[in-house]
Write a protein that holds these residues in place. Structure first.
Motif, PDB file in Angstrom:
ATOM      1  N   GLN A   1       0.886  -0.923  -0.326  1.00 11.40           N
ATOM      2  CA  GLN A   1      -0.030  -0.184  -0.574  1.00 11.40           C
ATOM      3  C   GLN A   1       0.598   1.385   0.236  1.00 11.40           C
ATOM      4  N   ALA A   2       2.215   1.125   0.754  1.00 11.08           N
ATOM      5  CA  ALA A   2       3.069   2.289   0.994  1.00 11.08           C
ATOM      6  C   ALA A   2       3.531   2.447  -0.260  1.00 11.08           C
ATOM      7  N   VAL A   3       3.950   1.939  -0.889  1.00 10.49           N
ATOM      8  CA  VAL A   3       4.335   1.716  -2.110  1.00 10.49           C
ATOM      9  C   VAL A   3       3.973   2.341  -3.568  1.00 10.49           C
ATOM     10  N   ASN A   4       2.987   1.251  -3.424  1.00 13.15           N
ATOM     11  CA  ASN A   4       1.378   1.767  -4.372  1.00 13.15           C
ATOM     12  C   ASN A   4       0.377   2.539  -4.223  1.00 13.15           C
ATOM     13  N   CYS A   5       0.002   3.467  -3.625  1.00 12.38           N
ATOM     14  CA  CYS A   5      -0.810   4.489  -3.194  1.00 12.38           C
ATOM     15  C   CYS A   5      -2.193   3.456  -3.378  1.00 12.38           C
ATOM     16  N   LEU A   6      -2.419   2.307  -2.878  1.00 10.95           N
ATOM     17  CA  LEU A   6      -3.061   1.533  -2.735  1.00 10.95           C
ATOM     18  C   LEU A   6      -4.889   1.925  -1.984  1.00 10.95           C
ATOM     19  N   SER A   7      -5.527   2.801  -3.041  1.00  9.52           N
ATOM     20  CA  SER A   7      -6.551   3.069  -2.632  1.00  9.52           C
ATOM     21  C   SER A   7      -7.956   1.501  -1.680  1.00  9.52           C
ATOM     22  N   SER A   8      -7.349   0.795  -2.562  1.00  8.52           N
ATOM     23  CA  SER A   8      -7.875  -0.520  -1.997  1.00  8.52           C
ATOM     24  C   SER A   8      -7.689  -1.341  -2.559  1.00  8.52           C
ATOM     25  N   PHE A   9      -7.800  -2.821  -2.137  1.00 11.04           N
ATOM     26  CA  PHE A   9      -7.076  -4.254  -2.664  1.00 11.04           C
ATOM     27  C   PHE A   9      -8.238  -5.594  -2.613  1.00 11.04           C
ATOM     28  N   ALA A  10      -7.413  -6.346  -3.544  1.00  6.14           N
ATOM     29  CA  ALA A  10      -8.765  -7.663  -3.458  1.00  6.14           C
ATOM     30  C   ALA A  10      -7.991  -8.843  -3.378  1.00  6.14           C
ATOM     31  N   ILE A  11      -8.671  -9.562  -2.788  1.00  5.43           N
ATOM     32  CA  ILE A  11      -8.232 -10.747  -2.278  1.00  5.43           C
ATOM     33  C   ILE A  11      -8.797 -11.966  -3.700  1.00  5.43           C
ATOM     34  N   THR A  12      -7.929 -12.574  -4.014  1.00 10.92           N
ATOM     35  CA  THR A  12      -7.989 -13.901  -5.259  1.00 10.92           C
ATOM     36  C   THR A  12      -7.952 -15.368  -4.098  1.00 10.92           C
ATOM     37  N   LYS A  13      -8.380 -16.515  -4.746  1.00  9.35           N
ATOM     38  CA  LYS A  13      -7.656 -17.595  -4.109  1.00  9.35           C
ATOM     39  C   LYS A  13      -8.737 -18.364  -2.919  1.00  9.35           C
ATOM     40  N   LEU A  14      -9.854 -17.590  -3.055  1.00  5.92           N
ATOM     41  CA  LEU A  14      -9.879 -18.138  -0.843  1.00  5.92           C
ATOM     42  C   LEU A  14     -10.175 -19.295  -0.846  1.00  5.92           C
ATOM     43  N   ASP A  15     -10.879 -20.111  -2.103  1.00  2.00           N
ATOM     44  CA  ASP A  15     -11.618 -20.924  -1.765  1.00  2.00           C
ATOM     45  C   ASP A  15     -10.056 -22.418  -1.850  1.00  2.00           C
ATOM     46  N   VAL A  16      -8.980 -21.970  -1.865  1.00  2.00           N
ATOM     47  CA  VAL A  16      -7.962 -23.276  -1.734  1.00  2.00           C
ATOM     48  C   VAL A  16      -7.563 -23.180   0.198  1.00  2.00           C
ATOM     49  N   LEU A  17      -8.309 -22.401   0.879  1.00  2.00           N
ATOM     50  CA  LEU A  17      -7.961 -21.956   2.008  1.00  2.00           C
ATOM     51  C   LEU A  17      -9.512 -23.353   3.133  1.00  2.00           C
TER      52      LEU A  17
END
Length: 226
Positions: A99-115
């Motif tokens: 977030q600090a490096v890219n100035c992220l405004s939000s984020f996504a999470i993928t592959k939740l099914d793996v857990l």
């Protein structure tokens, strides 16, 4: 690029990095866009952490059976060399660094099914360096090599979730896992994917929009308001 911020030559774990930039800065230098052309930056991360090749990896799962299972379920083989990626628990410190490096405004999470089907999951909430808790991702490779993860354990879920299309249809513990990650991250989680199939990524995304993200911009993908 395909590599995460940890493999960025300037802001990653040099010398264990790619030879180029994997951060948002490459958009400007690689495409020639002006800096004000981007209205928002959305980070994308898996529901766990992976690393390609050698280098420090504080959140790495040392239990062989768990690591092997995540690799198999997540199809964790490097794209170029087809070498198995190393797997770790979700790392809040690395996300905050991204977030600090890219100035992220939000984020996504993928592959939740793996857990799915794990009774317990872990989230790395911080690092210890030479006995002291630190609140940042070290820029010094020797310091990062010595970091010990601080874990928070949460309950997992038994049910498969590959076919889930709405956040409210996720198992309670899966929702709690996402809620806790967003709370620790301190910025909005707005997309969730419950499959590793790239072709179905968009239709299985955007299950979750938290209260913190209610006023976030909508993104138009292929004519669909998301």
């Amino acid at each position: 690029g395909a590599g995460g911020v940890g493999l960025d030559i300037d802001f990653g774990t040099y010398p264990y990095t790619f030879s180029g930039s994997c951060s948002v800065g490459s958009v400007f230098t690689g495409l020639g866009l002006p800096y004000n052309a981007i209205e928002a930056t959305i980070g994308v991360c898996k529901a766990y952490t992976t690393r390609h090749g050698s280098g420090p990896f504080p959140s790495e799962i040392l239990d062989y059976d768990i690591s092997k299972l995540i690799k198999r379920r997540g199809d964790e083989a490097g794209f170029h060399l087809m070498r198995a990626r190393r797997c770790g628990w979700f790392d809040i410190m690395l996300l905050k660094h991204g977030q600090a490096v890219n100035c992220l405004s939000s984020f996504a999470i993928t592959k939740l099914d793996v857990l799915s089907e794990f009774s317990k999951l872990k989230i790395v909430t911080g690092y210890k360096l030479r006995g002291s808790v630190i609140d940042h991702f070290p820029s010094n490779i020797d310091d990062l090599n010595e970091c010990e993860p601080i874990y928070e354990e949460v309950s997992g879920w038994e049910e498969p979730i590959n076919d889930v299309k709405r956040f409210e249809d996720l198992p309670p513990n899966a929702r709690n896992y996402l809620d806790r990650i967003e709370e620790l991250a301190g910025f909005p989680l707005v997309w969730v994917a419950t499959t590793s199939d790239a072709e179905s990524l968009f239709r299985s995304c955007l299950l979750y929009t938290s209260d913190a993200a209610d006023d976030l911009l909508c993104v138009d993908l292929g004519g669909r308001r998301i």
